[in-house]
Design a protein around this motif. Sequence first.
Motif, PDB file in Angstrom:
ATOM      1  N   PRO A  38       0.830  -1.208   0.000  1.00 30.65           N
ATOM      2  CA  PRO A  38       0.000   0.000   0.000  1.00 30.65           C
ATOM      3  C   PRO A  38       0.866   1.259   0.000  1.00 30.65           C
ATOM      4  O   PRO A  38       2.032   1.234   0.406  1.00 30.65           O
ATOM      5  CB  PRO A  38      -0.810  -0.108   1.282  1.00 30.65           C
ATOM      6  N   GLN A  39       0.292   2.357  -0.403  1.00 29.02           N
ATOM      7  CA  GLN A  39       0.966   3.644  -0.351  1.00 29.02           C
ATOM      8  C   GLN A  39       1.207   4.017   1.113  1.00 29.02           C
ATOM      9  O   GLN A  39       0.422   3.652   1.995  1.00 29.02           O
ATOM     10  CB  GLN A  39       0.102   4.722  -1.024  1.00 29.02           C
ATOM     11  N   VAL A  40       2.253   4.740   1.386  1.00 28.99           N
ATOM     12  CA  VAL A  40       2.594   5.131   2.755  1.00 28.99           C
ATOM     13  C   VAL A  40       1.432   5.880   3.412  1.00 28.99           C
ATOM     14  O   VAL A  40       1.142   5.674   4.597  1.00 28.99           O
ATOM     15  CB  VAL A  40       3.885   5.981   2.775  1.00 28.99           C
ATOM     16  N   ALA A  41       0.737   6.706   2.646  1.00 28.82           N
ATOM     17  CA  ALA A  41      -0.379   7.481   3.205  1.00 28.82           C
ATOM     18  C   ALA A  41      -1.514   6.580   3.697  1.00 28.82           C
ATOM     19  O   ALA A  41      -2.294   6.978   4.556  1.00 28.82           O
ATOM     20  CB  ALA A  41      -0.912   8.459   2.160  1.00 28.82           C
ATOM     21  N   ASP A  42      -1.605   5.354   3.176  1.00 31.88           N
ATOM     22  CA  ASP A  42      -2.655   4.428   3.564  1.00 31.88           C
ATOM     23  C   ASP A  42      -2.275   3.565   4.772  1.00 31.88           C
ATOM     24  O   ASP A  42      -3.076   2.755   5.227  1.00 31.88           O
ATOM     25  CB  ASP A  42      -3.009   3.507   2.391  1.00 31.88           C
ATOM     26  N   CYS A  43      -1.063   3.715   5.273  1.00 33.46           N
ATOM     27  CA  CYS A  43      -0.578   2.892   6.389  1.00 33.46           C
ATOM     28  C   CYS A  43      -0.698   3.641   7.712  1.00 33.46           C
ATOM     29  O   CYS A  43      -0.631   4.867   7.753  1.00 33.46           O
ATOM     30  CB  CYS A  43       0.879   2.518   6.161  1.00 33.46           C
ATOM     31  N   LEU A  44      -0.866   2.888   8.767  1.00 32.56           N
ATOM     32  CA  LEU A  44      -0.892   3.481  10.105  1.00 32.56           C
ATOM     33  C   LEU A  44       0.528   3.862  10.510  1.00 32.56           C
ATOM     34  O   LEU A  44       1.482   3.183  10.140  1.00 32.56           O
ATOM     35  CB  LEU A  44      -1.454   2.479  11.116  1.00 32.56           C
ATOM     36  N   PRO A  45       0.702   4.912  11.273  1.00 32.65           N
ATOM     37  CA  PRO A  45       2.047   5.296  11.702  1.00 32.65           C
ATOM     38  C   PRO A  45       2.647   4.232  12.625  1.00 32.65           C
ATOM     39  O   PRO A  45       1.942   3.621  13.424  1.00 32.65           O
ATOM     40  CB  PRO A  45       1.839   6.614  12.451  1.00 32.65           C
ATOM     41  N   THR A  46       3.946   4.029  12.488  1.00 36.21           N
ATOM     42  CA  THR A  46       4.636   3.033  13.314  1.00 36.21           C
ATOM     43  C   THR A  46       5.187   3.624  14.591  1.00 36.21           C
ATOM     44  O   THR A  46       5.542   2.888  15.503  1.00 36.21           O
ATOM     45  CB  THR A  46       5.807   2.417  12.535  1.00 36.21           C
ATOM     46  N   GLY A  47       5.297   4.955  14.631  1.00 33.61           N
ATOM     47  CA  GLY A  47       5.929   5.601  15.773  1.00 33.61           C
ATOM     48  C   GLY A  47       7.433   5.729  15.611  1.00 33.61           C
ATOM     49  O   GLY A  47       8.112   6.311  16.447  1.00 33.61           O
ATOM     50  N   VAL A  48       7.991   5.175  14.519  1.00 27.77           N
ATOM     51  CA  VAL A  48       9.421   5.263  14.262  1.00 27.77           C
ATOM     52  C   VAL A  48       9.704   6.533  13.472  1.00 27.77           C
ATOM     53  O   VAL A  48       9.117   6.754  12.415  1.00 27.77           O
ATOM     54  CB  VAL A  48       9.926   4.030  13.473  1.00 27.77           C
ATOM     55  N   GLU A  49      10.563   7.366  14.017  1.00 28.75           N
ATOM     56  CA  GLU A  49      11.005   8.586  13.333  1.00 28.75           C
ATOM     57  C   GLU A  49      12.491   8.424  13.031  1.00 28.75           C
ATOM     58  O   GLU A  49      13.297   8.210  13.946  1.00 28.75           O
ATOM     59  CB  GLU A  49      10.776   9.818  14.219  1.00 28.75           C
ATOM     60  N   LEU A  50      12.861   8.500  11.760  1.00 25.52           N
ATOM     61  CA  LEU A  50      14.256   8.318  11.381  1.00 25.52           C
ATOM     62  C   LEU A  50      15.097   9.563  11.644  1.00 25.52           C
ATOM     63  O   LEU A  50      16.280   9.452  11.948  1.00 25.52           O
ATOM     64  CB  LEU A  50      14.351   7.915   9.910  1.00 25.52           C
ATOM     65  N   ASP A  51      14.497  10.742  11.533  1.00 28.29           N
ATOM     66  CA  ASP A  51      15.244  11.981  11.742  1.00 28.29           C
ATOM     67  C   ASP A  51      15.713  12.040  13.197  1.00 28.29           C
ATOM     68  O   ASP A  51      14.908  12.066  14.121  1.00 28.29           O
ATOM     69  CB  ASP A  51      14.365  13.196  11.407  1.00 28.29           C
ATOM     70  N   GLY A  52      17.029  12.020  13.379  1.00 23.06           N
ATOM     71  CA  GLY A  52      17.608  12.061  14.719  1.00 23.06           C
ATOM     72  C   GLY A  52      17.781  10.704  15.375  1.00 23.06           C
ATOM     73  O   GLY A  52      18.330  10.621  16.474  1.00 23.06           O
ATOM     74  N   ALA A  53      17.315   9.635  14.749  1.00 23.75           N
ATOM     75  CA  ALA A  53      17.429   8.303  15.340  1.00 23.75           C
ATOM     76  C   ALA A  53      18.858   7.769  15.218  1.00 23.75           C
ATOM     77  O   ALA A  53      19.561   8.051  14.250  1.00 23.75           O
ATOM     78  CB  ALA A  53      16.467   7.340  14.655  1.00 23.75           C
ATOM     79  N   ARG A  54      19.272   6.981  16.203  1.00 18.41           N
ATOM     80  CA  ARG A  54      20.563   6.287  16.146  1.00 18.41           C
ATOM     81  C   ARG A  54      20.268   4.847  15.749  1.00 18.41           C
ATOM     82  O   ARG A  54      19.575   4.118  16.460  1.00 18.41           O
ATOM     83  CB  ARG A  54      21.255   6.305  17.507  1.00 18.41           C
ATOM     84  N   LEU A  55      20.807   4.451  14.587  1.00 20.97           N
ATOM     85  CA  LEU A  55      20.466   3.161  14.004  1.00 20.97           C
ATOM     86  C   LEU A  55      21.711   2.329  13.743  1.00 20.97           C
ATOM     87  O   LEU A  55      22.656   2.792  13.093  1.00 20.97           O
ATOM     88  CB  LEU A  55      19.709   3.375  12.694  1.00 20.97           C
ATOM     89  N   VAL A  56      21.690   1.093  14.207  1.00 15.54           N
ATOM     90  CA  VAL A  56      22.754   0.137  13.901  1.00 15.54           C
ATOM     91  C   VAL A  56      22.388  -0.551  12.589  1.00 15.54           C
ATOM     92  O   VAL A  56      21.256  -1.016  12.425  1.00 15.54           O
ATOM     93  CB  VAL A  56      22.905  -0.908  15.029  1.00 15.54           C
ATOM     94  N   VAL A  57      23.348  -0.623  11.680  1.00 15.73           N
ATOM     95  CA  VAL A  57      23.154  -1.331  10.416  1.00 15.73           C
ATOM     96  C   VAL A  57      24.262  -2.367  10.295  1.00 15.73           C
ATOM     97  O   VAL A  57      25.439  -2.019  10.186  1.00 15.73           O
ATOM     98  CB  VAL A  57      23.196  -0.382   9.199  1.00 15.73           C
ATOM     99  N   MET A  58      23.881  -3.644  10.365  1.00  8.57           N
ATOM    100  CA  MET A  58      24.835  -4.720  10.084  1.00  8.57           C
ATOM    101  C   MET A  58      24.817  -4.911   8.579  1.00  8.57           C
ATOM    102  O   MET A  58      23.803  -5.300   8.002  1.00  8.57           O
ATOM    103  CB  MET A  58      24.444  -6.008  10.805  1.00  8.57           C
ATOM    104  N   LEU A  59      25.938  -4.597   7.947  1.00  9.64           N
ATOM    105  CA  LEU A  59      26.028  -4.626   6.493  1.00  9.64           C
ATOM    106  C   LEU A  59      26.024  -6.046   5.943  1.00  9.64           C
ATOM    107  O   LEU A  59      26.350  -7.001   6.647  1.00  9.64           O
ATOM    108  CB  LEU A  59      27.304  -3.914   6.046  1.00  9.64           C
ATOM    109  N   ASP A  60      25.666  -6.164   4.679  1.00 11.69           N
ATOM    110  CA  ASP A  60      25.795  -7.399   3.927  1.00 11.69           C
ATOM    111  C   ASP A  60      27.034  -7.260   3.048  1.00 11.69           C
ATOM    112  O   ASP A  60      27.679  -6.218   3.031  1.00 11.69           O
ATOM    113  CB  ASP A  60      24.549  -7.636   3.069  1.00 11.69           C
ATOM    114  N   GLU A  61      27.375  -8.298   2.309  1.00 17.07           N
ATOM    115  CA  GLU A  61      28.533  -8.250   1.423  1.00 17.07           C
ATOM    116  C   GLU A  61      28.173  -7.802   0.013  1.00 17.07           C
ATOM    117  O   GLU A  61      29.053  -7.595  -0.804  1.00 17.07           O
ATOM    118  CB  GLU A  61      29.219  -9.610   1.396  1.00 17.07           C
ATOM    119  N   GLY A  62      26.881  -7.639  -0.281  1.00 16.55           N
ATOM    120  CA  GLY A  62      26.453  -7.313  -1.637  1.00 16.55           C
ATOM    121  C   GLY A  62      26.202  -5.839  -1.901  1.00 16.55           C
ATOM    122  O   GLY A  62      25.864  -5.462  -3.011  1.00 16.55           O
TER     123      GLY A  62
END
Length: 187
Positions: A38-62
């Motif tokens: 569905p389009q993002v506008a049709d989804c319920l908010p998750t409560g996750v805000e990326l702006d200012g968030a500290r995120l761990v990303v375990m990289l892949d090799e690809g």
Amino acid sequence: RARPPSEPPGRALSSSSLPAPAADLPLPPHPPLPALRPQVADCLPTGVELDGARLVVMLDEGGVGEALVKQLDKAGAETLTLEPGLATDALVTQLETWQADAPVDGVYWLPALDDDGDLAGYDLPMWREALRRRVKTLYATMRCLYDASPFLVSATRLGGYHGYDADGATNPLGGPVAGFTKSYRKE
């Protein structure tokens, strides 16, 4: 209701809600079906805000992780990257260092995107290392960060049907990652 050993597998349903099937016809299996996102506008908010968030990303090799980090940075997140294959002790030490600075808000886990290769050619040490890289370090990560209650997003290469189609999973070692992700914060 419990299924007697002689009864074929099928979806467990209330007997009062269904007509009685013929004795020799099992209920059909219910495979996953593709659905349009569905389009993002049709989804319920998750409560996750990326702006200012500290995120761990375990990289892949690809290279998927590198592209994701660029998108997360554009969204205003602070990305903390881990290299694939990092030793578990070094991973935990790095996570503890990051947590001492500030809480981690979320984790993106991508090692299960890496190609499994020919599993028939794996010996025991190769099998153990493949599982360690994909799921055991994921467990160590989430255990270390558990008190901060970060969200978890994982990616696998199981195929669009998650291994439930006729071709099966394209990379079955992603299965434990999918299982862990489903059970995170529920047990």
